[in-house]
Design an enzyme around this catalytic site. Structure first.
Site, short mmCIF file in Angstrom:
data_model
loop_
_atom_site.label_atom_id
_atom_site.label_comp_id
_atom_site.label_asym_id
_atom_site.label_seq_id
_atom_site.Cartn_x
_atom_site.Cartn_y
_atom_site.Cartn_z
N CYS A 269 13.53 10.72 7.40
CA CYS A 269 13.41 10.29 8.80
C CYS A 269 14.71 10.51 9.56
CB CYS A 269 13.00 8.84 8.85
SG CYS A 269 13.99 7.82 7.77
N GLU B 138 9.56 1.31 10.92
CA GLU B 138 10.57 2.37 10.77
C GLU B 138 9.82 3.68 10.92
OE1 GLU B 138 13.71 1.69 10.42
OE2 GLU B 138 13.53 -0.44 9.94
N GLY C 93 6.63 5.01 8.49
CA GLY C 93 5.73 6.16 8.60
C GLY C 93 5.84 6.79 9.97
N SER C 94 4.75 7.38 10.41
CA SER C 94 4.79 8.18 11.64
C SER C 94 4.61 7.30 12.88
CB SER C 94 3.69 9.23 11.58
OG SER C 94 2.45 8.60 11.36
N GLU D 1 9.41 16.20 15.74
CA GLU D 1 9.81 16.04 14.34
C GLU D 1 9.01 17.01 13.47
OE1 GLU D 1 8.79 12.34 12.31
OE2 GLU D 1 10.82 12.30 11.54
N LYS E 66 0.85 -1.18 0.00
CA LYS E 66 0.00 0.00 0.00
C LYS E 66 0.89 1.24 0.00
CE LYS E 66 -1.73 2.90 2.68
NZ LYS E 66 -1.85 4.01 1.73
N GLY F 279 2.25 3.96 13.56
CA GLY F 279 3.01 2.75 13.96
C GLY F 279 2.43 2.12 15.22
P1 NAD Z 1 2.00 8.18 7.90
O1 NAD Z 1 2.25 7.37 9.10
O2 NAD Z 1 0.89 9.14 7.92
O3 NAD Z 1 1.76 7.27 6.62
C1 NAD Z 1 2.61 6.19 6.27
C2 NAD Z 1 1.79 5.16 5.55
O4 NAD Z 1 0.84 4.63 6.45
C3 NAD Z 1 1.00 5.69 4.37
O5 NAD Z 1 0.97 4.73 3.35
C4 NAD Z 1 -0.38 5.86 4.95
O6 NAD Z 1 -1.39 5.80 3.99
C5 NAD Z 1 -0.45 4.69 5.89
N1 NAD Z 1 -1.44 4.83 6.96
C6 NAD Z 1 -1.99 5.96 7.46
N2 NAD Z 1 -2.89 5.66 8.42
C7 NAD Z 1 -2.89 4.31 8.54
C8 NAD Z 1 -3.60 3.40 9.39
N3 NAD Z 1 -4.48 3.81 10.28
N4 NAD Z 1 -3.33 2.08 9.26
C9 NAD Z 1 -2.43 1.65 8.39
N5 NAD Z 1 -1.74 2.45 7.55
C10 NAD Z 1 -1.96 3.78 7.62
O7 NAD Z 1 3.39 8.86 7.63
P2 NAD Z 1 3.77 9.81 6.44
O8 NAD Z 1 3.21 11.13 6.77
O9 NAD Z 1 3.37 9.18 5.16
O10 NAD Z 1 5.37 9.80 6.54
C11 NAD Z 1 6.08 10.63 7.37
C12 NAD Z 1 6.57 9.90 8.59
O11 NAD Z 1 7.28 8.72 8.25
C13 NAD Z 1 7.52 10.71 9.41
O12 NAD Z 1 7.18 10.66 10.78
C14 NAD Z 1 8.88 10.06 9.17
O13 NAD Z 1 9.83 10.26 10.15
C15 NAD Z 1 8.52 8.66 8.95
N6 NAD Z 1 9.53 8.00 8.12
C16 NAD Z 1 10.40 7.13 8.72
C17 NAD Z 1 11.38 6.48 7.98
C18 NAD Z 1 12.36 5.49 8.61
O14 NAD Z 1 13.07 4.79 7.90
N7 NAD Z 1 12.44 5.39 9.92
C19 NAD Z 1 11.48 6.73 6.61
C20 NAD Z 1 10.57 7.62 6.03
C21 NAD Z 1 9.59 8.24 6.81
#
Ligand code: NAD
Length: 495
Positions: A300, A266, A244-245, A397, A191, A249
């Site tokens: 990140c 991550e 993601g965030s 962040e 996804k 997570g």
């Molecule tokens: P996000 O958590 O909003 O989204 C990430 C993914 O999760 C997207 O595909 C989103 O559609 C999906 N998602 C959203 N709600 C969900 C739910 N309830 N259940 C399952 N999936 C869901 O994050 P973002 O805004 O897309 O990305 C930014 C964040 O990601 C930042 O906090 C950043 O630090 C982190 N990030 C971490 C790394 C790493 O390697 N540690 C790398 C890149 C980004």
């Protein structure tokens, strides 16, 4: 790839974008069950560039069922070397379509094309070829236990994997998940983030062309709260790999508890880049600027806190400000552009809010701090000096081109500040004193420590953090363990 962008010709990427983009399920491109779709914008222009199928829970059911069939069928039973060969053919097809994929990624994620070409695309290919090489080298051990038994282990793929990907590096992070999962013999439902679905759909098409059997890779685009949630709670998904965030997570860990899915996360970062008095200041400031302004700070592991020892504080702030002012903001398809927009209006507003908060908290805005132009989500590269460790801009962040420069006294002070957030993804240290940098590397709470450099990653090295930065590691052999489980076999020799 040509050196100048030709705006008059229709590129391969534009031709591909002209058709409505469908889900990839069981080797076929299909509309969503609901028939709904959503628009994808170019964040540099705010123009609609594609119409994408909006998946829902029923589409997830279909995709998971296809992934299960493919897992039990061709993918798991195929010779491991053949799996590796298919992945290598896929890598070659991606290279053959490099120009198109790089352009799609730049348009969709607002990335300067030079950076996508230099960083994202080669990293994705490197990841794929690295794990393709692993496909036929995953093995168990004969373990000596008793004289009357042959006891050994085998590593088996975990099954159906849900890969949930963010918008900051859609192609590269997507491949960080796909390549090891597929090499290990798992099947995947991916996804992409709803803001950046395009490169995933294009590389998915090429995977089918490379000979990936139907159902091995399925792609369901759509909102995280719907598609992501349905995957995380699905009883037939065996593992979730998520980037993601931290907030999402946390929800994933809870959802995965339903059938005890394996989870790797991550998440975020607030990484410290620590510069001591005796550092090479030009090199340190150059890397510190790149460490926060690359990808408009949406990284990140961005070095969003630059910690500087008292004696060189002013000199580093000045150099960082110069570097910030020298960045070229603009058209992401122009090879000379070094800073693109942030991903969305929502993200832009959030970053501007943080800039406001920083000023209200008493930090001094040295340069930047504003939206640039009225179209596209551009923010000028921003340097805050006089930042105190307790301030929100030092703890939270921001995920934008905003750096907080914090003064420290000595080694103990630097370590206290560097380790004093909820995150632990990465840290950098700059000094000519080798004892000092090693002491720092030992005590830094970080999954990666850079010494006299900043920001390098390589798929052969483990990547990840703890607490709000995540759970588990990606990359290298760690990823092979994420997507396989050891099985112990005990054979009685006295029969
Ligand atoms: P996000 O958590 O909003 O989204 C990430 C993914 O999760 C997207 O595909 C989103 O559609 C999906 N998602 C959203 N709600 C969900 C739910 N309830 N259940 C399952 N999936 C869901 O994050 P973002 O805004 O897309 O990305 C930014 C964040 O990601 C930042 O906090 C950043 O630090 C982190 N990030 C971490 C790394 C790493 O390697 N540690 C790398 C890149 C980004």
């Amino acid at each position: 790839m040509s050196t100048a962008y030709d705006y008059d010709r229709q590129s391969a990427a534009e031709a591909w974008l002209a058709k409505p983009l469908k889900l990839l399920i069981d080797g076929r491109h299909v509309p969503s069950v609901s028939g709904r779709s959503f628009k994808s914008l170019n964040p540099a222009t705010e123009q609609v560039i594609a119409t994408v199928a909006e998946g829902g829970a029923e589409d997830v059911d279909r995709a998971v069922a296809a992934a299960r069939r493919a897992f039990e069928g061709p993918w798991r039973t195929m010779r491991a070397s053949e799996r590796g060969q298919i992945l290598l053919r896929w890598a070659q097809l991606l290279r053959d379509h490099a120009e198109e994929i790089v352009e799609l990624e730049s348009l969709d994620a607002g990335k300067p094309i030079a950076a996508t070409l230099r960083q994202d695309f080669p990293a994705a290919i490197d990841t794929l070829t690295y794990y393709a090489g692993w496909a036929d080298k995953i093995s168990g051990d004969v373990v000596t236990t008793r004289d009357d038994a042959l006891t050994y282990t085998v590593r088996e793929p975990v099954g159906v994997v849900a890969a949930i990907v963010p918008w900051n590096f859609p192609l590269m992070i997507g491949m960080w998940k796909l390549a090891p999962a597929l090499a290990c013999g798992c099947t995947v439902v991916m996804k992409p983030a709803e803001l950046t679905s395009l490169s995933a759909l294009r590389i998915g098409e090429l995977a089918i062309q490379a000979g990936l059997p139907a159902g091995v890779l399925n792609i369901v685009t759509g909102p995280g709260r719907v598609v992501g949630d349905a995957l995380v709670n699905h009883p037939d998904v065996d593992k979730v790999t998520f980037t993601g965030s931290p907030g999402v997570g946390r929800g994933i860990m809870k959802g995965a508890a339903g059938n005890f899915k394996r989870v790797s996360l991550e998440l975020g970062g607030k990484s410290a880049n620590v510069i001591f008095n005796d550092a090479d200041l030009d090199a340190a400031a150059k890397a510190a600027a790149a460490g926060i302004f690359f990808n408009a700070g949406q990284v990140c592991s961005a070095g969003s806190r630059v910690l500087v020892q008292e004696g060189v504080y002013d000199a580093v702030v000045e150099r960082l400000a110069d570097r910030a002012q020298s960045l070229r903001i603009g058209d992401t398809l122009d090879r000379g552009t070094s800073l693109g927009p942030v991903i969305s209006e929502k993200q832009m507003r959030s970053i501007l809010d943080y800039i406001d908060i920083g000023q209200k908290e008493g930090a001094s805005l040295v340069t930047g701090g504003e939206r640039v132009g009225g179209r596209g989500y551009f923010i000028s590269p921003t340097v805050f000096a006089g930042v105190k460790h307790e301030m929100r801009i030092s703890q939270e962040e921001i995920f934008g081109p905003v750096v907080s420069v914090i003064k420290f006294k000595d080694e103990a002070d630097a370590l206290r500040i560097a380790n004093g957030t909820a995150y632990s993804l990465a840290a950098g240290v700059w000094s000519r004193d080798m004892g000092r940098v090693q002491r720092f590397a030992k005590r830094a709470r970080a999954g990666t420590v850079w010494i006299n450099t900043y920001g390098y990653t390589d798929v052969r090295l483990p990547w990840g953090g703890e607490r709000d930065s995540g759970l588990g590691r990606e990359h290298g052999t760690a990823a092979l363990e994420n997507f396989t489980e050891p099985k112990a076999v005990w054979m009685n020799l006295n029969v």
